[in-house]
Design a protein around this motif. Structure first.
Motif, PDB file in Angstrom:
ATOM      1  N   MET A   1      44.492  48.054  68.752  1.00  0.00           N
ATOM      2  CA  MET A   1      44.201  48.892  67.602  1.00  0.00           C
ATOM      3  C   MET A   1      45.432  49.711  67.190  1.00  0.00           C
ATOM      4  SD  MET A   1      41.797  49.525  65.613  1.00  0.00           S
ATOM      5  CE  MET A   1      41.197  50.683  64.447  1.00  0.00           C
ATOM      6  N   ARG A   2      46.174  50.177  68.182  1.00  0.00           N
ATOM      7  CA  ARG A   2      47.370  50.960  67.855  1.00  0.00           C
ATOM      8  C   ARG A   2      48.446  50.103  67.205  1.00  0.00           C
ATOM      9  NH1 ARG A   2      47.394  54.445  73.342  1.00  0.00           N
ATOM     10  NH2 ARG A   2      45.791  55.907  72.704  1.00  0.00           N
ATOM     11  N   ALA A   3      48.428  48.797  67.491  1.00  0.00           N
ATOM     12  CA  ALA A   3      49.400  47.912  66.846  1.00  0.00           C
ATOM     13  C   ALA A   3      49.165  47.866  65.338  1.00  0.00           C
ATOM     14  CB  ALA A   3      49.330  46.516  67.441  1.00  0.00           C
ATOM     15  N   ILE A   4      47.921  47.981  64.918  1.00  0.00           N
ATOM     16  CA  ILE A   4      47.626  48.039  63.482  1.00  0.00           C
ATOM     17  C   ILE A   4      48.177  49.334  62.901  1.00  0.00           C
ATOM     18  CG2 ILE A   4      45.755  48.179  61.782  1.00  0.00           C
ATOM     19  CD1 ILE A   4      44.143  46.344  63.679  1.00  0.00           C
ATOM     20  N   PHE A   5      48.013  50.430  63.647  1.00  0.00           N
ATOM     21  CA  PHE A   5      48.576  51.696  63.192  1.00  0.00           C
ATOM     22  C   PHE A   5      50.092  51.628  63.105  1.00  0.00           C
ATOM     23  CE2 PHE A   5      44.609  53.761  65.036  1.00  0.00           C
ATOM     24  CZ  PHE A   5      44.003  53.865  63.792  1.00  0.00           C
ATOM     25  N   LEU A   6      50.714  50.877  64.001  1.00  0.00           N
ATOM     26  CA  LEU A   6      52.167  50.713  63.958  1.00  0.00           C
ATOM     27  C   LEU A   6      52.583  50.018  62.665  1.00  0.00           C
ATOM     28  CD1 LEU A   6      54.944  50.952  65.245  1.00  0.00           C
ATOM     29  CD2 LEU A   6      54.475  48.829  66.474  1.00  0.00           C
ATOM     30  N   PHE A   7      51.858  48.987  62.278  1.00  0.00           N
ATOM     31  CA  PHE A   7      52.162  48.310  61.023  1.00  0.00           C
ATOM     32  C   PHE A   7      51.956  49.258  59.842  1.00  0.00           C
ATOM     33  CE2 PHE A   7      51.188  45.770  57.301  1.00  0.00           C
ATOM     34  CZ  PHE A   7      52.275  44.911  57.278  1.00  0.00           C
ATOM     35  N   VAL A   8      50.903  50.056  59.888  1.00  0.00           N
ATOM     36  CA  VAL A   8      50.636  51.009  58.815  1.00  0.00           C
ATOM     37  C   VAL A   8      51.750  52.054  58.736  1.00  0.00           C
ATOM     38  CG1 VAL A   8      49.050  52.840  58.048  1.00  0.00           C
ATOM     39  CG2 VAL A   8      48.138  50.649  58.829  1.00  0.00           C
ATOM     40  N   VAL A   9      52.197  52.553  59.887  1.00  0.00           N
ATOM     41  CA  VAL A   9      53.298  53.524  59.907  1.00  0.00           C
ATOM     42  C   VAL A   9      54.557  52.904  59.304  1.00  0.00           C
ATOM     43  CG1 VAL A   9      54.877  54.771  61.445  1.00  0.00           C
ATOM     44  CG2 VAL A   9      52.412  54.914  61.803  1.00  0.00           C
ATOM     45  N   MET A  10      54.864  51.675  59.686  1.00  0.00           N
ATOM     46  CA  MET A  10      56.052  51.011  59.137  1.00  0.00           C
ATOM     47  C   MET A  10      55.902  50.776  57.634  1.00  0.00           C
ATOM     48  SD  MET A  10      58.511  50.677  61.195  1.00  0.00           S
ATOM     49  CE  MET A  10      59.478  49.532  60.245  1.00  0.00           C
ATOM     50  N   PHE A  11      54.708  50.431  57.200  1.00  0.00           N
ATOM     51  CA  PHE A  11      54.487  50.207  55.771  1.00  0.00           C
ATOM     52  C   PHE A  11      54.628  51.516  54.987  1.00  0.00           C
ATOM     53  CE2 PHE A  11      52.049  49.115  51.943  1.00  0.00           C
ATOM     54  CZ  PHE A  11      52.720  47.969  51.594  1.00  0.00           C
TER      55      PHE A  11
ATOM     56  N   LEU B   1      57.401  59.847  66.217  1.00  0.00           N
ATOM     57  CA  LEU B   1      57.484  58.402  66.438  1.00  0.00           C
ATOM     58  C   LEU B   1      57.605  58.062  67.915  1.00  0.00           C
ATOM     59  CD1 LEU B   1      59.658  56.882  63.581  1.00  0.00           C
ATOM     60  CD2 LEU B   1      57.276  56.456  64.082  1.00  0.00           C
ATOM     61  N   ARG B   2      58.378  58.835  68.654  1.00  0.00           N
ATOM     62  CA  ARG B   2      58.518  58.559  70.077  1.00  0.00           C
ATOM     63  C   ARG B   2      57.193  58.728  70.800  1.00  0.00           C
ATOM     64  NH1 ARG B   2      61.472  62.161  74.532  1.00  0.00           N
ATOM     65  NH2 ARG B   2      59.577  63.294  74.100  1.00  0.00           N
ATOM     66  N   ARG B   3      56.479  59.789  70.499  1.00  0.00           N
ATOM     67  CA  ARG B   3      55.191  60.017  71.145  1.00  0.00           C
ATOM     68  C   ARG B   3      54.212  58.895  70.814  1.00  0.00           C
ATOM     69  NH1 ARG B   3      53.397  65.035  69.213  1.00  0.00           N
ATOM     70  NH2 ARG B   3      52.128  63.953  67.679  1.00  0.00           N
ATOM     71  N   PHE B   4      54.168  58.500  69.544  1.00  0.00           N
ATOM     72  CA  PHE B   4      53.275  57.417  69.131  1.00  0.00           C
ATOM     73  C   PHE B   4      53.637  56.104  69.813  1.00  0.00           C
ATOM     74  CE2 PHE B   4      52.595  53.892  66.104  1.00  0.00           C
ATOM     75  CZ  PHE B   4      51.210  53.861  66.151  1.00  0.00           C
TER      76      PHE B   4
END
Length: 172
Positions: free
Chosen positions: A1-11, A158-161
């Motif tokens: 689930m966090r990998a989806i958030f990673l894509f959203v953050v990058m987007f 970003l580091r914490r996430f």
């Protein structure tokens, strides 16, 4: 689930780089230099350092192609340069303790490398719009200053996430 958030953050970083920072350029305030934000590169470097080099390279190539589609007239330049720069930075980061100062310096090195790579490719195919001397004075220093400030602002969140993301990456 966090990998989806990673894509959203990058987007979101991609959208900020392509919209907000393009509106509030130094020319808008009456200055005659170029300060280019590289939020996508900063995000990919953080991913490469804190979540794994291969993950960072994947995001760099995907978002590099998106940058090529939106802000470049030559497809593949940013995808190649972002991927190469992220790979080299991830390789260097394996031997360095990643605290604020070292990450700041590594990302400034990566931004300078990306700018040199892109300028070099455009120069080789005769698409560079300014001489190397002009580029070295009017584009590189302001770009490094702007992105250094952005790196400092993004470091702790970003580091914490990404450190929370690492256990999920190893389970897959």
């Amino acid at each position: 689930m966090r990998a989806i958030f990673l894509f959203v953050v990058m987007f979101v970083l991609f959208l900020l780089q392509g919209t907000v920072f393009q509106i509030f350029t130094p020319e808008w305030f009456g200055y005659h230099f170029d300060a280019i934000p590289h939020l996508v590169l900063i995000g990919c470097c953080f991913i490469s350092m804190f979540a794994g080099r291969s993950t960072g390279i994947k995001y760099a190539i995907v978002f590099g192609f998106l940058l090529d589609l939106t802000s470049s007239n030559i497809l593949g330049v940013y995808a190649f340069c972002l991927g190469l720069t992220t790979y080299l930075l991830g390789f260097l980061a394996r031997w360095i303790h990643l605290h604020l100062v070292s990450v700041f310096l590594l990302i400034l090195l990566a931004i300078a490398a990306l700018e040199i790579e892109v300028y070099g490719i455009y120069f080789l195919i005769h698409k560079a719009t300014m001489s190397f001397d002009e580029w070295l004075v009017w584009r590189l220093p302001p770009t490094l200053i702007l992105n250094g400030c952005l790196t400092i602002l993004l470091f702790y969140p970003l580091r914490r996430f990404l450190l929370q993301l690492v256990p999920d990456q190893t389970e897959e």
